[in-house]
Design a protein around this motif. Structure first.
Motif, PDB file in Angstrom:
ATOM      1  N   UNK A   1       0.819  -1.222   0.000  1.00 45.74           N
ATOM      2  CA  UNK A   1       0.000   0.000   0.000  1.00 45.74           C
ATOM      3  C   UNK A   1       0.843   1.258   0.000  1.00 45.74           C
ATOM      4  N   UNK A   2       2.007   1.174   0.642  1.00 44.56           N
ATOM      5  CA  UNK A   2       2.860   2.361   0.721  1.00 44.56           C
ATOM      6  C   UNK A   2       3.460   2.699  -0.637  1.00 44.56           C
ATOM      7  N   UNK A   3       3.526   1.715  -1.526  1.00 44.66           N
ATOM      8  CA  UNK A   3       4.170   1.922  -2.818  1.00 44.66           C
ATOM      9  C   UNK A   3       3.151   2.041  -3.946  1.00 44.66           C
TER      10      UNK A   3
ATOM     11  N   UNK B   1       0.283   8.206  -2.558  1.00 49.59           N
ATOM     12  CA  UNK B   1       1.557   8.899  -2.339  1.00 49.59           C
ATOM     13  C   UNK B   1       1.428  10.131  -1.442  1.00 49.59           C
ATOM     14  N   UNK B   2       0.367  10.915  -1.629  1.00 47.83           N
ATOM     15  CA  UNK B   2       0.213  12.135  -0.827  1.00 47.83           C
ATOM     16  C   UNK B   2       0.172  11.791   0.664  1.00 47.83           C
ATOM     17  N   UNK B   3      -0.588  10.745   0.995  1.00 50.50           N
ATOM     18  CA  UNK B   3      -0.688  10.294   2.383  1.00 50.50           C
ATOM     19  C   UNK B   3       0.653   9.763   2.868  1.00 50.50           C
ATOM     20  N   UNK B   4       1.294   8.955   2.024  1.00 50.26           N
ATOM     21  CA  UNK B   4       2.546   8.312   2.412  1.00 50.26           C
ATOM     22  C   UNK B   4       3.621   9.357   2.709  1.00 50.26           C
TER      23      UNK B   4
ATOM     24  N   UNK C   1      10.015   4.183  -2.651  1.00 45.56           N
ATOM     25  CA  UNK C   1       9.684   5.367  -1.854  1.00 45.56           C
ATOM     26  C   UNK C   1      10.715   6.466  -2.106  1.00 45.56           C
ATOM     27  N   UNK C   2      11.988   6.092  -2.133  1.00 47.22           N
ATOM     28  CA  UNK C   2      13.065   7.052  -2.374  1.00 47.22           C
ATOM     29  C   UNK C   2      12.864   7.737  -3.725  1.00 47.22           C
ATOM     30  N   UNK C   3      12.543   6.947  -4.731  1.00 47.19           N
ATOM     31  CA  UNK C   3      12.331   7.513  -6.073  1.00 47.19           C
ATOM     32  C   UNK C   3      11.115   8.427  -6.122  1.00 47.19           C
ATOM     33  N   UNK C   4      10.222   8.270  -5.153  1.00 49.71           N
ATOM     34  CA  UNK C   4       9.027   9.109  -5.111  1.00 49.71           C
ATOM     35  C   UNK C   4       9.101  10.143  -3.995  1.00 49.71           C
ATOM     36  N   UNK C   5      10.306  10.414  -3.536  1.00 56.15           N
ATOM     37  CA  UNK C   5      10.518  11.505  -2.603  1.00 56.15           C
ATOM     38  C   UNK C   5      10.205  11.197  -1.148  1.00 56.15           C
ATOM     39  N   UNK C   6      10.169   9.951  -0.764  1.00 58.71           N
ATOM     40  CA  UNK C   6       9.931   9.596   0.636  1.00 58.71           C
ATOM     41  C   UNK C   6      11.153   8.831   1.142  1.00 58.71           C
TER      42      UNK C   6
ATOM     43  N   UNK D   1       5.364   6.770  12.451  1.00 58.07           N
ATOM     44  CA  UNK D   1       3.918   6.565  12.324  1.00 58.07           C
ATOM     45  C   UNK D   1       3.592   5.268  11.616  1.00 58.07           C
ATOM     46  N   UNK D   2       4.601   4.611  11.057  1.00 60.94           N
ATOM     47  CA  UNK D   2       4.306   3.367  10.355  1.00 60.94           C
ATOM     48  C   UNK D   2       5.527   2.455  10.414  1.00 60.94           C
TER      49      UNK D   2
END
Ligand SMILES: Cc1cc2nc3c(=O)[nH]c(=O)nc-3n(C[C@H](O)[C@H](O)[C@H](O)COP(=O)(O)OP(=O)(O)OC[C@H]3O[C@@H](n4cnc5c(N)ncnc54)[C@H](O)[C@@H]3O)c2cc1C
Ligand SMILES: Cc1cc2nc3c(=O)[nH]c(=O)nc-3n(C[C@H](O)[C@H](O)[C@H](O)COP(=O)(O)OP(=O)(O)OC[C@H]3O[C@@H](n4cnc5c(N)ncnc54)[C@H](O)[C@@H]3O)c2cc1C
Ligand code: SF4
Ligand code: FES
Lengths: 296, 460
Positions: free
Chosen positions: A94-96, A101-104, A128-133, A190-191
Motif C-alpha cells: 500500500x505504501x508503494x 503517495x500524498x498520504x505516504x 519510496x526514495x524515487x518518489x521523494x519519501x 507513524x508506520x
C-alpha cells in the motif's frame, strides 16, 4: 522458458537471480511475488519480487536455500531457464502505490528487515526514495556473514541501522531492541513495515502494539497455485479467513494470528522434519529477533 | 442377450484399482460397441437428444457405430461437441441423454456415454483430427482460461478463421480437466493433452503462466495488444469452507488443494510437491469433487469416509462415481454433518464431531432440506479432513475489468444466446458465468460464445 540472465551469491545460502520475464516485469510493483517452477516435475515455489527492470524485462529474486526445491534452484546457472515463472501475484504494498503517495509522504516510516527479509524490503524503500519519501531501515541478521545489500540500502534509505544477534557487525542485538532504542532516543514513527521470519514479525508486532505504531507484515505461508484456488495459504486476520496469495501477502500485523500461521507452516513436515524446522528457524530464519525458542 | 440389458463394460477390479491411478473403466471393444449400438431403436422422436445439453444427433451417430462407420460417427458427434472423449467419460448421462432414453423405461438405457467415448477414442487412436480450411480473417481474439469452455470457444473460432490466443494462469492447459478430475477417471496424457493438441492443430496459440487481471488486464489486452474481442472462460475455482471451529488446523484441506497437489503436481508419483497421506480421511460433501477427493485418498492408502448432510438419493455426484467409490471401499456416512474439527496441542486434526440429520419437508424449490437431530452428536477419529463444499468464481478478472457486471454470487453476467457480457466485445461462458456446473455445459457455452463473437465481427 524464462532464462536466468544474472546470478550472484549474496551471502551464505542466499542467491540472487535476474530472470527474464517480460509480462511480470511490465506489471509488477513492490510487495508482490511470483511463482517459479524449475522443470516439469518441479514444485511451484513462491518468491518475493526483489527488484525489476521494465526496460530489460527482468525480475530479480533472492532465494535462500532451505529445502529440496530451493536447493535445486540454487544449482541453476546463468543461461539456464525456469520452465515456469508466473506473476505478479498478490497485492502491491500500500505504501508503494501512486494513488496513496500524498498520504505516504506525511509518514515517518521505519522498515525492519529480518534475515532474508532485506530482499523484499529493498524495492519498497527504493520505490519510496524515487518518489521523494525517505525511510528508516533496520536490517538484522544472525551474524555478519549473512548480511547483504547494506550499501544498496544505504543508497536509498534515510538511515540504515544494522544489527546482528551475535554482535559481529553493527548493533549487538535484535531488530526489536534497535527499534526500542531509537524510540527511547526520541524518534517518532507513524508506520512500521516488518518483513522476515514469522516469529520475528510476531515479536515486532508485539512491540509496536505497545509503542502504538501501526505495522504492516508480509506473510509467506505454504502456497500451491497463488491465485486463490486452493486455500492452502489461508490465515486468520482480524478473526476472518484470508488467502495470503490474493488478499495479501501484506496485512495489518496487529491483526494477524501468528501462532496459527506458524503452526500451519509445519503441514508437510514429518515429525523428524518438524524438529529440523525448529532448528532451522533458529538457524537460517532468525536474523533480527533472537526470540527463537522463546515462543515454543 | 435380450435387448433389455446393456452390454457390460470392462473395468479394473475394485481391489486392484483402489491401489493405482490407472483408468477405472477400460471402454468398449469394437465388437461390444457395435453390439450395444444395435440396442438403439433409432427413434423418430429421439428423447435422448432432448436430454443432451448440446443436442448431439445421438441416434445418427449410434447408427453409424452399428454399421461400423466409426469415422462418420465421429464427424456427427463433432458437429455438436468439441470434447467427446472427455464428455463420454465425465458427463452425468443418467440425468441427461440416458435419463431420457426410451429403452430405460423397461430395462437399461442405451449406453450412449460409453458409445460416445468409444467413438472418440477410436478416432484418436486412428489419427483422425479436427481440421480447418477456413481462410484466416486476421481478427485477433483472446480466450481466457483453457478449461472446457475456453478450449471449445478457441477451437470453433479458429475453425472460422480467427487468430486466437488462449491465456492460462496455470502452467498446464485443461482447467479442471487437469487439476481437478483425477487420472483414474480422465487420463491426462492420453485424453486431455490430445484434446489440447487438437485445438493447437487448428492454429490456436496458447500462453501459459499469464494471469489475466494480474499479469495483464482485459482492457490492456484490447488497447495494447490488439485483441478485438475476448472470451472469458475462467471457471469457478474459489473454494468454500464451512466456518466451523478447527477448520484452520493441520490436516484440513480444500478438495481443490488436495486434488491439485495430486493431479496437477502429480504428488502421487512422489515428485517434489508433497501431499499428506492420511491414515483415516473424512471428506465432507457429496458431489463429483467429493468422490474424486475420497477415491484419491483411498488410493494414497487411507480409510475414507464421506460425510454428507443429505441422503443417498440426494448425492449430486454422477451415479457411476458413487457406485465406483462404494465398490472401492469408501464408507458413506449419510445424513450427517460436521460441527467441529478436533485437534491436539500442535493444532493437528485428531477427529471430527458430527451431528446426525434428517430430511425435513420439501421447501419452495422442492428439495428437502436437512435438519439437525438435537443431541445426536458423536466423535469420529481421523487425521485428515477434506472440505468439498463447492466453489465460486474468482474475482481476479471481474474486479480488474472496467464496465463488466457480475451478479451477487460473483458470476459474470452474460446473455445465454450469445455469451455477450455487459462490456462491449467481451464474452463469457462456463463455470465463470453459471457457478460450478458441468463440462458439457461449459463446452456448450464456449461454442455458443464463438458464434456470438463471429456475429459480433460480422456486424462491425
Ligand atoms: C509470498 C511468499 C514469498 C516468499 N518469498 C521468498 C523469497 O523471496 N525468498 C525465499 O528464499 N523464499 C521466499 N519464500 C519462501 C519459499 O517459497 C520457501 O522457502 C520454499 O517454498 C521452500 O521450498 P523448499 O522445497 O526449498 O523447502 P521445503 O523442503 O519445502 O521446506 C524447507 C523449510 O522451509 C519451510 N518452508 C516451506 N514453505 C515455506 C514458505 N512458503 N515460506 C517459508 N518457509 C517455508 C519449511 O517449513 C521448512 O522448514 C516466500 C514464500 C511466500 C509464500
Ligand atoms: C474435482 C472435480 C470433478 C468434476 N467432475 C465432473 C464430472 O464428472 N462431470 C462433469 O460434467 N463436470 C465435473 N466437474 C465440473 C467441471 O469440471 C466444470 O464444470 C468445468 O470444468 C468448467 O469448465 P470451465 O471451462 O468453465 O472452467 P475450468 O475448467 O475451471 O477452467 C478455467 C481455467 O481458467 C483458468 N483461469 C482462471 N482464472 C484465470 C485468469 N485470471 N487468467 C487466466 N486463466 C485463468 C484456470 O486456471 C482454469 O485453467 C468437476 C469439477 C471438479 C473440480
Ligand atoms: S432414446 Fe434411446 S433408443 Fe431412442 S434414439 Fe435415443 S438412444 Fe436410441
Ligand atoms: S496459494 Fe492457493 S489459494 Fe493461495
Amino acid at each position: 522458458m524464462y532464462p536466468i540472465l544474472r546470478k550472484e551469491v549474496l551471502a551464505d545460502k542466499i542467491i540472487l537471480m535476474d530472470v527474464k520475464a517480460p509480462r511480470v516485469s511490465h506489471s509488477c510493483l513492490p510487495g508482490q511475488f511470483i511463482i517459479a517452477k524449475i522443470d516439469e516435475d518441479g514444485e511451484r515455489i513462491p518468491l518475493t519480487i526483489c527488484d525489476y527492470d521494465r526496460e530489460k524485462e527482468t525480475v530479480t529474486i533472492v532465494v535462500q536455500t532451505i529445502g529440496a526445491s530451493t536447493e535445486r534452484m540454487a544449482l541453476l546457472e546463468e543461461g539456464d531457464s525456469f520452465e515456469d515463472f508466473v506473476g505478479p501475484l498478490g497485492q502491491p504494498s500500500e505504501l508503494c502505490m501512486e494513488e496513496n503517495l500524498e498520504e505516504t509522504k506525511k509518514l515517518n516510516i521505519v522498515f525492519i528487515a529480518g534475515g532474508l527479509g532485506t530482499a523484499p524490503v529493498y524495492p519498497q524503500v527504493k520505490w519510496l526514495h524515487e518518489h521523494g519519501v525517505d525511510a528508516t531501515v533496520i536490517m538484522g541478521s544472525r551474524t555478519k556473514d549473512l548480511l547483504f545489500y547494506i550499501d544498496e540500502m544505504k543508497a536509498v534509505a534515510k538511515e540504515v541501522y544494522v544489527t546482528t544477534d551475535d554482535g559481529t557487525y553493527g548493533f549487538h542485538g535484535m531488530g526489536t531492541n534497535q527499534l526500542q532504542a531509537l524510540v527511547d532516543e526520541g524518534k517518532h514513527y507513524d508506520r512500521c513495515v516488518a518483513i522476515g521470519p514469522m516469529i520475528m514479525m510476531k515479536f515486532v508486532c508485539k512491540l509496536t502494539k505497545e509503542l502504538e505504531i501501526p505495522t504492516i507484515v508480509s506473510m509467506n505461508p505454504i502456497m500451491v497455485d497463488g491465485t486463490g484456488m486452493c486455500g492452502a495459504c489461508r490465515l486468520i486476520v482480524d478473526n476472518q479467513v484470508k488467502f495470503a496469495c490474493v488478499d495479501g501477502p501484506e496485512f495489518d500485523g496487529h491483526l494477524v494470528d501468528f501462532d496459527l500461521a506458524m503452526a500451519r507452516m509445519a503441514q508437510y513436515k514429518t515429525e523428524e522434519g518438524r524438529k529440523k524446522l525448529e532448528l532451522e528457524e533458529g538457524d537460517t530464519h532468525h536474523g533480527g529477533c533472537g526470540h527463537c525458542g522463546g515462543d515454543k | 442377450m435380450d435387448g433389455f440389458v446393456r452390454v457390460p463394460i470392462s473395468e479394473q477390479e475394485p481391489k486392484v484399482r483402489a491401489t493405482n491411478f490407472e483408468e477405472v473403466c477400460l471402454g468398449y471393444t469394437e465388437e461390444e460397441a457395435v453390439k450395444e449400438a444395435e440396442r438403439c431403436l433409432n427413434c423418430k422422436n429421439p428423447r435422448c437428444v432432448g436430454g443432451c445439453p448440446v443436442s448431439i444427433n445421438i441416434p445418427a451417430f449410434i447408427q453409424e457405430v452399428k454399421n461400423r462407420n466409426f469415422e462418420k460417427a465421429y464427424e456427427i458427434i463433432s458437429e455438436s461437441s468439441a470434447l467427446p472423449a472427455v464428455c463420454g467419460r465425465v458427463c452425468p448421462q443418467e440425468n441427461q441423454c440416458e435419463g431420457q432414453c426410451v429403452r430405460g423405461i423397461k430395462g437399461d438405457a442405451v449406453a450412449i456415454g460409453k458409445l460416445e467415448r468409444f467413438v472418440a477414442d477410436w478416432a484418436r487412436e486412428h489419427g483422425i483430427k479436427p481440421h480447418s480450411d477456413a481462410p484466416k480473417n486476421g481478427h485477433k481474439v483472446a480466450v481466457i482460461g483453457s478449461g472446457p469452455a475456453g478450449l471449445a470457444c478457441a477451437g470453433d473460432l479458429a475453425r472460422l478463421g480467427y487468430d486466437v490466443t488462449i491465456f492460462e494462469a496455470l502452467h498446464k492447459t485443461g482447467g479442471v480437466l487437469v487439476y481437478g478430475i483425477p487420472e483414474f477417471r480422465l487420463p491426462k496424457d492420453k485424453v486431455v493433452a490430445a484434446e489440447v493438441e487438437n485445438v493447437k492443430n487448428l492454429g490456436v496459440k496458447i500462453e501459459t503462466n499469464v494471469i489475466i487481471g494480474k499479469s495483464i488486464t482485459i482492457d490492456e489486452l484490447m488497447e495494447e495488444e490488439g485483441f478485438e474481442a475476448v472470451f472469458i472462460g475462467s471457471g469457478a475455482g474459489l473454494p468454500r469452507f464451512m466456518g466451523i471451529p478447527g477448520e484452520q488446523a493441520l490436516g484440513v484441506f480444500s478438495a481443490n488443494e488436495y486434488l491439485t497437489r495430486n493431479n496437477l503436481m502429480k504428488a502421487f508419483k512422489d515428485l517434489d510437491t508433497p501431499i499428506s497421506r492420511g491414515k483415516k480421511v473424512v471428506v465432507v460433501g457429496g458431489g463429483n469433487v467429493a468422490m474424486d477427493a475420497a477415491r484419491t485418498a483411498l488410493r494414497l492408502g487411507a480409510e475414507v469416509h464421506i460425510v454428507y448432510r443429505r441422503g443417498e438419493e440426494e448425492l449430486p455426484a454422477r451415479a457411476e462415481e458413487v457406485h465406483h467409490a462404494k465398490e472401492e471401499g469408501v464408507i458413506f456416512d449419510l445424513l450427517q454433518n460436521p460441527v467441529e474439527i478436533l485437534t491436539d496441542d500442535k493444532n493437528q486434526v485428531t477427529g471430527i464431531r458430527i451431528i446426525k440429520m434428517e430430511l425435513g419437508e420439501p421447501d419452495a424449490s422442492g428439495r428437502r432440506s436437512p435438519i439437525e437431530i438435537p443431541g445426536s452428536e458423536y466423535d469420529m477419529d481421523c487425521d485428515t479432513v477434506i472440505m468439498s463444499l463447492g466453489t465460486s468464481p474468482n474475482p481476479l478478472i471481474s474486479s480488474t475489468t472496467v464496465g463488466m457486471e457480475v451478479n451477487r454470487r460473483g458470476c459474470i453476467v452474460a446473455q445465454e444466446e450469445t455469451g455477450a457480457t455487459t462490456k462491449n466485445a467481451v464474452y463469457a461462458g462456463g463455470d465463470a458465468v453459471t457457478g460450478a456446473a458441468t463440462v458439457i455445459l461449459a463446452m456448450g457455452a464456449g461454442k455458443t460464445a464463438a458464434k456470438g463473437i463471429d456475429e459480433y465481427f460480422k456486424n462491425h
